[in-house]
Design a protein around this motif. Structure first.
Motif, short mmCIF file in Angstrom:
data_model
loop_
_atom_site.label_atom_id
_atom_site.label_comp_id
_atom_site.label_asym_id
_atom_site.label_seq_id
_atom_site.Cartn_x
_atom_site.Cartn_y
_atom_site.Cartn_z
N PRO A 211 0.84 -1.20 0.00
CA PRO A 211 0.00 0.00 0.00
C PRO A 211 0.87 1.25 0.00
O PRO A 211 2.08 1.18 0.25
CB PRO A 211 -0.77 -0.12 1.32
N LYS A 212 0.26 2.38 -0.26
CA LYS A 212 1.02 3.63 -0.29
C LYS A 212 1.06 4.26 1.11
O LYS A 212 0.80 5.44 1.30
CB LYS A 212 0.39 4.60 -1.28
N LEU A 213 1.38 3.44 2.06
CA LEU A 213 1.58 3.96 3.41
C LEU A 213 2.69 3.17 4.06
O LEU A 213 3.01 2.04 3.65
CB LEU A 213 0.31 3.85 4.26
N CYS A 214 3.30 3.76 5.06
CA CYS A 214 4.35 3.07 5.80
C CYS A 214 3.92 2.94 7.25
O CYS A 214 3.09 3.70 7.74
CB CYS A 214 5.69 3.79 5.68
N VAL A 215 4.48 1.96 7.91
CA VAL A 215 4.14 1.68 9.30
C VAL A 215 5.35 1.98 10.18
O VAL A 215 6.48 1.65 9.82
CB VAL A 215 3.73 0.20 9.47
N LEU A 271 4.61 11.45 23.29
CA LEU A 271 5.38 12.34 22.42
C LEU A 271 6.04 11.56 21.28
O LEU A 271 6.12 12.03 20.15
CB LEU A 271 6.42 13.10 23.23
N ALA A 272 6.49 10.35 21.59
CA ALA A 272 7.10 9.51 20.55
C ALA A 272 6.10 9.19 19.44
O ALA A 272 6.48 9.11 18.26
CB ALA A 272 7.64 8.22 21.16
N HIS A 273 4.83 9.01 19.78
CA HIS A 273 3.81 8.76 18.75
C HIS A 273 3.68 9.96 17.82
O HIS A 273 3.56 9.80 16.59
CB HIS A 273 2.46 8.46 19.40
N LEU A 274 3.66 11.14 18.38
CA LEU A 274 3.58 12.34 17.55
C LEU A 274 4.80 12.46 16.66
O LEU A 274 4.68 12.70 15.45
CB LEU A 274 3.45 13.58 18.44
N ARG A 275 5.97 12.30 17.23
CA ARG A 275 7.21 12.41 16.45
C ARG A 275 7.28 11.32 15.37
O ARG A 275 7.74 11.56 14.26
CB ARG A 275 8.41 12.31 17.38
N ALA A 276 6.83 10.12 15.72
CA ALA A 276 6.87 9.02 14.74
C ALA A 276 5.95 9.31 13.57
O ALA A 276 6.24 8.91 12.43
CB ALA A 276 6.49 7.71 15.42
N TYR A 277 4.83 9.97 13.82
CA TYR A 277 3.91 10.32 12.75
C TYR A 277 4.49 11.41 11.87
O TYR A 277 4.38 11.37 10.64
CB TYR A 277 2.56 10.77 13.30
N GLU A 278 5.13 12.40 12.46
CA GLU A 278 5.59 13.57 11.71
C GLU A 278 6.96 13.39 11.06
O GLU A 278 7.26 14.08 10.08
CB GLU A 278 5.63 14.79 12.64
N SER A 279 7.78 12.51 11.59
CA SER A 279 9.16 12.40 11.11
C SER A 279 9.27 11.61 9.80
O SER A 279 8.75 10.50 9.68
CB SER A 279 10.02 11.71 12.17
N GLU A 280 9.95 12.19 8.85
CA GLU A 280 10.16 11.50 7.57
C GLU A 280 11.00 10.25 7.75
O GLU A 280 10.75 9.22 7.11
CB GLU A 280 10.84 12.45 6.58
N VAL A 281 12.00 10.30 8.64
CA VAL A 281 12.93 9.17 8.77
C VAL A 281 12.30 8.00 9.51
O VAL A 281 12.84 6.89 9.51
CB VAL A 281 14.23 9.59 9.49
N ALA A 282 11.13 8.22 10.15
CA ALA A 282 10.53 7.16 10.98
C ALA A 282 9.70 6.16 10.18
O ALA A 282 9.25 5.16 10.73
CB ALA A 282 9.67 7.79 12.07
N GLY A 283 9.50 6.39 8.90
CA GLY A 283 8.69 5.50 8.10
C GLY A 283 9.25 4.10 8.03
O GLY A 283 10.45 3.91 7.77
N ASN A 284 8.40 3.10 8.29
CA ASN A 284 8.80 1.68 8.27
C ASN A 284 9.97 1.39 9.20
O ASN A 284 10.83 0.56 8.89
CB ASN A 284 9.12 1.23 6.85
N GLN A 285 9.98 2.08 10.34
CA GLN A 285 11.02 1.87 11.34
C GLN A 285 10.39 1.37 12.64
O GLN A 285 9.21 1.57 12.92
CB GLN A 285 11.77 3.18 11.61
N ARG A 286 11.22 0.74 13.44
CA ARG A 286 10.83 0.22 14.74
C ARG A 286 11.65 0.93 15.81
O ARG A 286 12.86 1.11 15.64
CB ARG A 286 11.11 -1.28 14.76
N TYR A 287 10.99 1.32 16.92
CA TYR A 287 11.69 2.07 17.96
C TYR A 287 11.43 1.45 19.34
O TYR A 287 10.30 1.16 19.70
CB TYR A 287 11.23 3.53 17.97
N PHE A 288 12.52 1.29 20.07
CA PHE A 288 12.47 0.79 21.44
C PHE A 288 12.39 2.00 22.37
O PHE A 288 13.33 2.78 22.48
CB PHE A 288 13.73 -0.03 21.72
N LEU A 289 11.25 2.16 23.05
CA LEU A 289 11.03 3.31 23.92
C LEU A 289 11.25 2.91 25.37
O LEU A 289 10.31 2.72 26.14
CB LEU A 289 9.61 3.85 23.74
#
Length: 367
Positions: A211-215, A271-289
């Motif tokens: 699809p034309k979206l990233c997770v 805050l990480a959810h907001l940043r993950a949505y807005e950040s270009e580099v976060a597309g299709n990435q996994r983050y350990f919070l």
């Protein structure tokens, strides 16, 4: 103003500055946030609303919608709702995803004791995730980013225990198999499996459907912090709040063992959810919070030191006992990509206990 107070107010300030710096990203954008009545979701709603987004929250009933409206009453028409009684039902999110610009999927059960592992944990977690992705794929192709609340549960290798020579990172995956997850009588194993299978299902869907979206997936461990959602009964706290409350209500006579010795503050997760949505580099990435490892002994020490009036209710244990040999956590990727500066255990526990004591007063709880 103390360092704690300054940090407490940072979500609002940082969130607004993010949007301003992005030339009004939040203006006229609507974000769908699932499971809106939950502990984590309440904070996620807050940071997106503060950042100027309109938010559509999914809840199971009109009653739940009213509770969320009450706890976020200052946002008025900026907050709306979609009723989704069963996230596992086919097409459950078809109406909810229409005309939104982004999705944050937090809805997933966090319980350790269930009657049927598959029905009560595995199916809701996996089907809820794949259902919302299918709805986006079929009903709203303009959404380019879905942020999924996963968990350290999807990373940890439970049979290996504390693993003192290991450092957990985003490369780690829980190796649990489906047959074991369905049949185990260990609630922790079943819960961890549900988060693992749901996160893997998200990435598998994107790979297969193209699809034309990233997770973007976020993996927090134990999430502590103050409650923002409506609490009407101190006996019905969310799991992580109840985990701390038992240490101050007199029910624990000794310091309990620490089953999942890593934590993060709910406000940092939001805050990480907001940043993950807005950040270009976060597309299709996994983050350990993860802020750090911890023990309940440390939690009790912090409470006894900062709330002397509670000492007769809080287990003493062995004050200032060193951490046992255990795994380490590496949160450098989240710090770098999402510009997250994690709160300390002391800040988190002090604010959590203050909130729980306020709830006791509001609800007329006496000891």
């Amino acid at each position: 103003m103390s360092a704690t107070e300054g940090r407490r107010g940072s979500i609002k300030v940082v969130a607004k500055s993010l949007v301003n710096a992005a030339t009004g990203k939040g203006k006229d954008k609507t974000i769908l946030i699932t499971g809106a009545s939950g502990f984590v979701a309440a904070h996620v709603l807050h940071v997106f609303l503060e950042a100027g987004y309109k938010v559509r929250g999914t809840v199971r009933s009109e009653e739940s919608a009213e509770a969320v409206k009450k706890s976020h009453s200052q946002y008025g028409e900026q907050l709306s709702f979609a009723i989704v009684p069963d996230i596992t039902a086919q097409g459950a999110f078809d109406e909810a995803v229409k005309n939104v610009d982004g999705v944050v999927h937090t809805a997933s059960p966090f319980v350790m004791e269930v009657k049927d592992n598959n029905q009560d944990l595995l199916a809701p977690a996996v089907k809820g995730t794949t259902n919302i992705l299918k709805s986006l794929h079929e009903k709203n192709t303009r959404v380019k980013r879905l942020v999924l609340t996963s968990s350290f549960a999807a990373m940890i290798d439970i049979p290996k225990g504390l693993r003192p020579d290991h450092t957990y990172t985003e490369d780690d995956w829980n190796p649990v198999e489906k047959d074991e997850a369905r049949s185990t009588e260990n609630g922790a194993v079943a819960y961890c499996a549900s988060k693992t299978f749901a996160e893997r299902a998200a990435y598998e869907f994107v790979e297969a459907a193209q699809p034309k979206l990233c997770v973007t997936t976020l993996c927090p461990p134990m999430i502590y912090g103050p409650n923002l959602h409506t609490v009407t009964d101190i006996k019905k706290l969310n799991t992580s709040s109840a985990d701390i409350y038992r240490l101050i209500n007199g029910s624990e006579k000794s310091v309990p063992d620490t089953s999942f010795p890593a934590f993060v503050d709910v406000r940092d997760v939001a805050l990480a959810h907001l940043r993950a949505y807005e950040s270009e580099v976060a597309g299709n990435q996994r983050y350990f919070l993860a802020s750090s490892t911890f023990t309940y002994q440390q939690v009790c020490d912090i409470i006894r030191e900062n709330f002397p009036e509670l000492r007769n209710r809080v287990p003493e244990g062995t004050p200032n006992a060193p951490l046992p040999d255990m795994f380490k956590v590496d949160h450098s990727k989240a710090e770098r990509d999402l510009d997250i500066h994690f709160r300390s255990l002391k800040d988190t526990i002090v604010d959590t206990v203050k909130n729980l004591l306020e709830l006791e007063k509001q609800l007329g709880v006496t000891h």
